[in-house]
Design an enzyme around this catalytic site. Structure first.
Site, short mmCIF file in Angstrom:
data_model
loop_
_atom_site.label_atom_id
_atom_site.label_comp_id
_atom_site.label_asym_id
_atom_site.label_seq_id
_atom_site.Cartn_x
_atom_site.Cartn_y
_atom_site.Cartn_z
N GLN C 223 -41.03 -33.68 -4.77
CA GLN C 223 -39.68 -33.27 -4.41
C GLN C 223 -39.30 -31.96 -5.08
O GLN C 223 -38.25 -31.41 -4.79
CB GLN C 223 -38.67 -34.37 -4.81
CG GLN C 223 -38.94 -35.70 -4.15
CD GLN C 223 -38.02 -36.82 -4.62
OE1 GLN C 223 -38.48 -37.92 -4.86
NE2 GLN C 223 -36.72 -36.57 -4.76
N ARG C 373 -32.67 -43.13 -4.97
CA ARG C 373 -31.66 -42.52 -4.12
C ARG C 373 -30.31 -42.52 -4.82
O ARG C 373 -29.32 -43.03 -4.32
CB ARG C 373 -31.56 -43.30 -2.81
CG ARG C 373 -30.87 -42.50 -1.72
CD ARG C 373 -31.04 -43.18 -0.40
NE ARG C 373 -30.47 -42.38 0.67
CZ ARG C 373 -30.88 -42.46 1.93
NH1 ARG C 373 -31.82 -43.29 2.25
NH2 ARG C 373 -30.31 -41.73 2.85
N CYS C 374 -30.31 -41.97 -6.03
CA CYS C 374 -29.10 -42.03 -6.84
C CYS C 374 -29.11 -40.86 -7.79
O CYS C 374 -30.14 -40.43 -8.26
CB CYS C 374 -29.09 -43.35 -7.60
SG CYS C 374 -28.47 -43.27 -9.27
N GLU C 743 -26.70 -39.85 -1.56
CA GLU C 743 -26.85 -41.01 -2.43
C GLU C 743 -25.59 -41.82 -2.61
O GLU C 743 -25.65 -42.95 -3.11
CB GLU C 743 -27.37 -40.53 -3.78
CG GLU C 743 -28.71 -39.86 -3.61
CD GLU C 743 -29.10 -38.94 -4.74
OE1 GLU C 743 -30.28 -38.74 -4.95
OE2 GLU C 743 -28.20 -38.41 -5.42
#
Ligand SMILES: Cc1cc2nc3c(=O)[nH]c(=O)nc-3n(C[C@H](O)[C@H](O)[C@H](O)COP(=O)(O)OP(=O)(O)OC[C@H]3O[C@@H](n4cnc5c(N)ncnc54)[C@H](O)[C@@H]3O)c2cc1C
Ligand code: FES
Ligand code: FES
Lengths: 289, 167, 792
Positions: C223, C373-374, C743
């Protein structure tokens, strides 16, 4: 994940398949739908040296009523059972069960014969077959023999199918009279193996008395389990709420679940009780229709 | 120990020498170089590898390449034709049914068989029908919508709007 | 409806433009890392430890090497010769690449097998014989701090315990004072369990070292390609792999969610082997390896307290955290934030006192501490505050919606200084909750709940009104390994008015190829279809720290707007020159400059760009390009109001989400369709930890659910039909007023779901339920309160 190497044959007749099984000995295995066997081989939990693929053998896939039996060919796929008209009309238990087995892709390949021959109490058809009082036809080089479902399951991954034999047909006493059947399992998510599953079959006479009852349980005992005390209390009864409650309680008491990620013993017994009650009621209401 | 097989993928024949243990998904991805079919798990759980074998959706990670000898295999690469995209591809695009795209080929191949068998599925039937395919990105809402849209398209019905709906 | 400044043809902000990237994905033409095939490529598989804690006595590779096609077996001892057996983590801890003597968790890498095919590498892996001497692992983070606990990181000089760090924020005394004098105090111990991002694509790479050019090309699932390039240079610079010799390519990524931020040992081994052999090395994990060895998320044990008045005014919160980091702190947080942005945990409420502290410990579990996802530990914080808010409401006898309305920070009080030091930029929490309540029919549901209870049926309604903090971040505070967390955009417009723009971020499904083009279209009036977006190749893209923590829009999105504005300034000069007027006489409308009062005298952006190459004013640089590195002045504070309705089966304890309404406020919206898609996906990743997912270990250190058979990723059946909407409160300091959204739903959904389940069974005496709330867990809790009989 990759399996160990093996040899592969795809015979086109049963005789040939049986001959190959004898030729290769204990390390040969039958490949049916492959959806239990191949995952195990990928994880190297199973490493047969020979696979005998029986998918190319004609005549092992059918669902039909004949001679007072519902006959299902061993190589009949879940999807074919799901889509069979006889099943829709009379044996709704299979509609209940197949919907909860794995997922559509797996059901396109998994066979009923394989589901039983795998010998896993976590599979759903064993309990269904127990409830329906099935018998299993096994073919060997010496011919065919029939084994009652209660004598079929011998242990974890072992069944009455001996080396050199092929399970060829499943026979279920045909539905007659006021006949109803139902299946449900508690699962952690769709497609999961059962936390606890209950298959029920009920036959009722015109006076509302229960003439026949079958209850099979999934994944709450080392072997697929018949709830005998429950059946006994149902047969001959008027199927009152109290009788059903008693049957449910017996089923919960008599199974022998073990604790795992899906739940502890108490929870599984509790589920067996609740689902037995619900499936009996569902089978009864189907029988009355 | 290898076997010579011919796989018919999207109408084209691919002849290859494979070990019997070669999984169909590897034969498709590596031997036939069709990498649109993906691998997302090792327990037959995710459906990323879904293809059609003789029209039936199949997890190609749980099938041996040798078993597919002589069968008609369809993968995502074969969906679009000279006339354009397959309706399911259009449906996924117009309804934003993909994010990372990794589950998408398997999801579309599964949806094709679903619609073939049940041209008019309810939302519930769609959800159960794709329950062998995991998507980690989309939350499934738009996949369901895309399959509904495709259902309308394939039956020549009036097409639902593809604008997002908000409360 | 969202108002758009540009026409649909230009497709700037606010248009639900269909995605540009879809074309390749729907046709099977995506290029994911496992699709990369290079001549002479070898395959790597990894031998992993069956034990959680053990000494390695011997590794015997003889049988493996005897398999034709197995080329090499690499161990820690081999890497040690090059000083490559350890590597730094992003949190400046250290992590083994391959062990030389001890394994620290089950599934840890022990040796790598290199072979000519994937299949042979696996055969080789099975044939490597490792002799272990197992030791008793430390699995319980609380026991890790016991005096007699073995010191796991004896490799660290002078280390005498398993404590990693202590962190605190807020005013301890003032908070204690409020608690001591408060009418009402609620307190709850809760665990935010270890979970796994489980993107459907696992991790992997192809490392290709060219001995002739001394150049490494690294295709990998990352990423943050630029940060990785720098890390590789820091780790391997001493053997000659300096940063200019490294090209990291992050191809299409099959989902990231934070799990593709860290550097995993497999990547480093692949590089090392490629470096030594000169052959490209492919390493692709199995799902089981991915679940068992890659970075986990969360695993916070929180003691949460809330104090307030008896009429329902929140006055203070106090959180104490024990963080289980596994055997090394491999979190992916900004350096100065060991608990990430956990201090956002004061929530959306207006009160003045808060104190939070955390201690981290080593255990014999896999390392990590990545997001799921935070945005850096915000989920943990939001879960605590939203659970406590409900418990407090219950205690003071107020409806949880009403209590929230009464305690919200007011719209006019922004910017708002939080007691833990944040300056919330903007928000309208009342409007959001009201909208959610109206959409779901809140008051009717409360009536239905009473009626259902009378029939023995359980209906629950749960609310979560959260504040997120994203967009790291301002360079005075935010860095990773010292590299400041700004981000970049580079725009080049070609003579014919078509553009390419490159970014230091990397989409893993967020749709950057579409949304970035829309931002540029908004600013320059060039149709978004004519703007090509590229990311993920460190040789071509400008430096940036990547995509995670909802930071792409707040940082790179802003950079895109700022770079485009530089170009618009240039365009204005050129237009003035072409129209022979002064710049002050010109006015802009998307796509062209025209003379004030004479709209027919205009130059389109395309004409202007052409002139930049053919007829630019004297003294001006030719061409039409701009780059911007955006350093945000503040973070952005998206918020949301979520309401969940559940039905609980009073006999089986099955839990069904009947409805879920999510109202998000992410500021100005670039593409409503994509924002909605992000929210849908995030919500399913919210129900996942709330009801299904948890990585479970036994006392011996074995993972009990390390495959997709038992690690329960929700399918379309578990995932309900989400209903979403928005309010729009633009971020005042952000060039396009956007806040980031990827998120929010993951952060906000779990407490809404748990609050709903607790609400469904509250009348039976249930006050709290630990996540994931499974039917089995609920059954046990209902036994405890006597609803189900316990077997005697
Ligand atoms: C993801 C997933 C989820 C699943 N979930 C469920 C579930 O919820 N419930 C459930 O019941 N099942 C489930 N299954 C198992 C699935 O239904 C299998 O298909 C089934 O158990 C085996 O059938 P098969 O035809 O695939 O057999 P195979 O895998 O081919 O064979 C299984 C075993 O039986 C033997 N065998 C097969 N056929 C014969 C025969 N005719 N004669 C003698 N021996 C034979 C084989 O040698 C082998 O040992 C799941 C499978 C997967 C992959
Ligand atoms: S790869 Fe997951 S089901 Fe085939
Ligand atoms: S779109 Fe990413 S997994 Fe489905």
């Amino acid at each position: 994940m990759i399996a160990e190497n093996f040899n592969y044959d795809a015979p086109t007749s049963l005789e040939e398949a049986i001959a190959l099984l004898h030729q290769y000995g204990d390390d040969a295995k039958i490949l049916a739908g492959g959806h239990s066997l191949i995952p195990m081989m990928k994880l190297r939990f199973a490493s047969p040296t020979h696979l005998i693929d029986i998918n190319n053998i004609p005549g092992l896939s059918y669902v039909k009523e004949e001679d007072g039996y519902l006959k299902i060919g061993a190589m009949t796929k879940e999807v074919e059972v799901e889509e069979s008209e006889i099943i829709h009309a009379k044996y709704q238990i299979f509609m209940d069960a197949t919907k909860l087995i794995a997922d559509p892709q797996v059901r396109n390949f998994g066979t009923l014969g394989g589901n039983l021959a795998h010998g896993d109490a976590a599979n759903d058809h064993p309990a269904v077959m127990i409830a329906l009082g099935a018998e299993v036809e096994i073919t060997s080089k010496d011919g065919k023999r029939t084994v009652g479902i209660d004598d079929f399951f011998h242990g974890f991954y072992t069944t009455a199918v001996e080396h050199g034999e092929v399970l060829t047909e499943i026979r279920i006493p045909a539905a007659s009279g006021n006949y109803g059947s139902a299946y449900h399992k508690a699962e952690r998510k769709v497609g999961d193996y059962a936390t606890a599953g209950v298959a029920a079959m009920i036959q009722i006479d015109d006076q509302g008395r229960c003439t026949k009852a079958g209850i099979g349980l999934t994944n709450v005992s080392p072997l697929p389990f018949r709830a005998k005390r429950s059946e006994a209390v149902l047969v001959g009864s008027d199927l009152s709420e109290a009788v059903i409650a008693q049957a449910a309680q017996y089923a919960a008491e008599d199974c022998s679940p073990s604790e795992d990620l899906r739940g502890n013993v108490e929870y599984k017994r509790h589920l067996v009780g609740v689902i037995t009650k619900r499936m009996l009621n569902k089978a009864i209401s189907r029988a009355k229709k | 120990m290898t076997k010579k097989i011919t796989l018919k993928i999207n109408g084209a024949e691919h002849t290859m020498e494979v070990e019997p243990r070669m999984l169909l998904v590897h034969a498709i991805r590596e031997n036939a170089s069709l990498t649109g079919t993906h691998i997302g798990c090792d327990t037959s759980s995710c459906g990323a590898c879904t293809i059609l074998i003789d029209g039936k959706s199949a997890k190609s990670c749980t099938i041996l390449a040798v078993q597919a000898q002589g069968k008609e295999i369809a993968t995502v690469e074969g969906l679009a034709t000279a006339e354009g995209l397959h309706p399911i591809q259009e449906g996924f695009h117009l309804n934003h049914a993909l994010h990372c795209g990794f589950c998408t080929p398997g999801m579309m191949m599964r949806a094709i068989e679903l619609l073939e068998k049940n041209p008019n599925p309810t939302e519930e039937e769609i959800r159960w029908g794709i329950s062998g395919n995991l998507c980690r990105c989309t939350g499934y809402n738009n996949i369901v919508t895309a399959i509904q849209w495709t259902s309308a398209k394939m039956q020549g019905k009036e097409l639902p709007s593809t604008e997002p709906k908000f409360v | 409806m969202i108002k758009c400044k540009t026409s649909k043809a230009i497709g700037g902000m606010g248009h639900s433009k269909k995605r540009k990237e879809d074309a390749r994905f729907i046709q099977g033409k995506g290029n994911y890392v496992d699709d990369v095939k290079l001549p002479g490529m070898l395959y790597m598989d990894i031998v992993r430890s069956p034990y959680a804690y053990a000494k390695i006595k011997n590794i015997d590779a003889t049988a493996a090497l005897a398999i034709p096609g197995v080329v090499a077996v690499v161990t820690g001892k081999d890497l040690e010769k090059y000083g490559l057996h350890w590597m730094p983590t992003l949190m400046s801890d250290t992590q083994m690449v391959l062990p030389t003597d001890t394994v620290m968790y089950q599934a840890q890498e022990v040796a790598a097998v290199i072979a000519t095919s994937r299949y042979l590498a696996r055969d080789g892996k099975e044939a490597v014989m490792v002799d272990y001497e197992p030791m008793d692992p430390v699995m319980d983070p609380f026991k890790a701090l016991d005096e007699d606990a073995p010191v796991l990181r004896s490799d660290q000089e002078g280390k005498t315990d398993n404590h990693i760090w202590h962190w605190e924020v807020g005013d301890k005394e003032k908070t204690a004072d409020v608690f001591n004098n408060a009418d009402v105090v609620v307190k709850q111990q809760m665990h935010i369990p270890r979970i796994h991002v489980a993107s459907i694509e696992t991790c992997g790479c192809v490392a290709s070292y060219d001995k002739v050019d001394n150049h490494l090309t690294m295709y990998m699932t990352t990423q943050a390609p630029h940060a990785i390039r720098t890390v590789i240079a820091l780790v391997a610079g001493h053997v000659g792999l300096t940063e200019e010799k490294i090209r990291v390519i992050s191809p299409d990524i099959g989902g990231g969610f934070g799990g593709k931020v860290p550097v995993y040992p497999g990547y480093v081994i692949a590089i090392a082997v490629s470096f030594l052999t000169g052959a490209p090395i492919k390493w692709i994990e199995d799902r089981s390896e991915n679940l068992q060895a890659d970075s986990f998320a969360r695993d916070y044990h929180i003691t949460a307290e809330m104090a307030g008045t008896k009429d329902g005014k929140i006055q203070a919160t106090r959180f104490k955290v024990l963080a289980d980091h596994g055997y090394t702190d491999a979190s992916a947080n900004p350096s100065k934030f060991p608990t990430g942005l956990f201090s956002i945990g004061t929530g959306s409420y207006d009160y003045g006192a808060a104190y939070m502290e955390a201690d981290a410990v080593y255990t014999n579990k896999p390392p990590g501490g990545v997001a799921y996802r935070c945005s850096f530990r915000v989920t943990e914080a939001v879960h605590a505050i939203e659970r406590m808010t409900d418990m407090f409401a219950k205690k003071v006898g107020k409806d949880p919606a009403q209590l929230r309305m009464e305690n919200f920070i007011k719209k006019e009080d922004f910017p708002w200084a939080s007691p833990t030091g944040w300056s919330y930029d903007s928000g309208d929490y009342h409007a959001g909750l009201q909208k959610a309540m109206d959409a779901i029919g809140y008051h009717d549901l409360r009536k239905e709940q009473i009626e259902m209870r009378a029939q023995g049926k359980f209906l629950g309604i749960g609310i979560s009104t959260f504040t997120e903090v994203v967009g790291a971040g301002p360079s005075q505070d935010f860095d990773i390994l010292g590299i400041k967390m700004f981000d970049s955009a580079e725009i080049r417009v070609h003579p014919t008015g078509k553009a390419i723009a490159r970014f230091g971020t990397k989409s893993q499904g967020q749709g950057h190829e579409t949304t970035y083009a829309q931002i540029i279209a908004e600013e320059l009036g060039i149709p978004m279809e004519h703007i090509q977006i590229e990311e993920g190749d460190t040789d071509t893209a400008p430096y940036g720290l990547g995509t995670y923590a909802s930071r792409s829009t707040p940082t790179a999105g802003a950079a895109a707007a700022m770079a485009a504005r530089k170009l618009r300034d240039k365009a204005k000069k050129i237009a003035a020159h072409l129209l022979e007027v002064s710049e002050q006489d010109l006015e802009w409308e998307p796509g062209k400059f025209f003379v004030k009062g004479a709209p027919e005298k205009a130059k389109t952006i395309q004409e202007i760009v052409f002139a930049a190459y053919t007829n630019h004013p004297e003294g001006m640089e030719g061409g039409f390009e701009a780059t911007h590195y955006y350093d945000p002045p503040n973070l952005t504070f998206p918020s949301g109001a979520y309401i969940c309705v559940v039905e609980v089966d009073a006999e089986t304890c099955d839990i069904k989400v009947r409805r879920f309404v999510a109202i998000d406020d992410c500021g100005n919206i670039i593409n409503p369709m994509i924002v909605q898609g992000q929210v849908h996906g995030g919500l399913t990743q919210g129900i996942a930890p709330a009801m299904y997912e948890e990585l479970i270990y036994d006392k011996a250190g074995n993972i009990l659910n390390g495959t997709f058979m038992d690690y329960l990723v929700p399918t379309a059946v578990e995932s309900p039909s989400w209903e979403t909407g928005h309010t729009v409160t633009p971020a005042p300091h952000h060039p396009i007023g956007a806040k980031g959204v990827g998120e929010s739903p993951t952060v906000g959904a779990p407490p809404a779901i748990v609050n709903a389940i607790v609400d469904a069974v509250a009348h039976l005496g249930i006050k709290h339920l630990e996540i994931p709330v499974t039917p089995f867990k609920l059954f046990k809790e209902l036994q405890k309160v006597g609803y189900f009989k316990k077997a005697t």
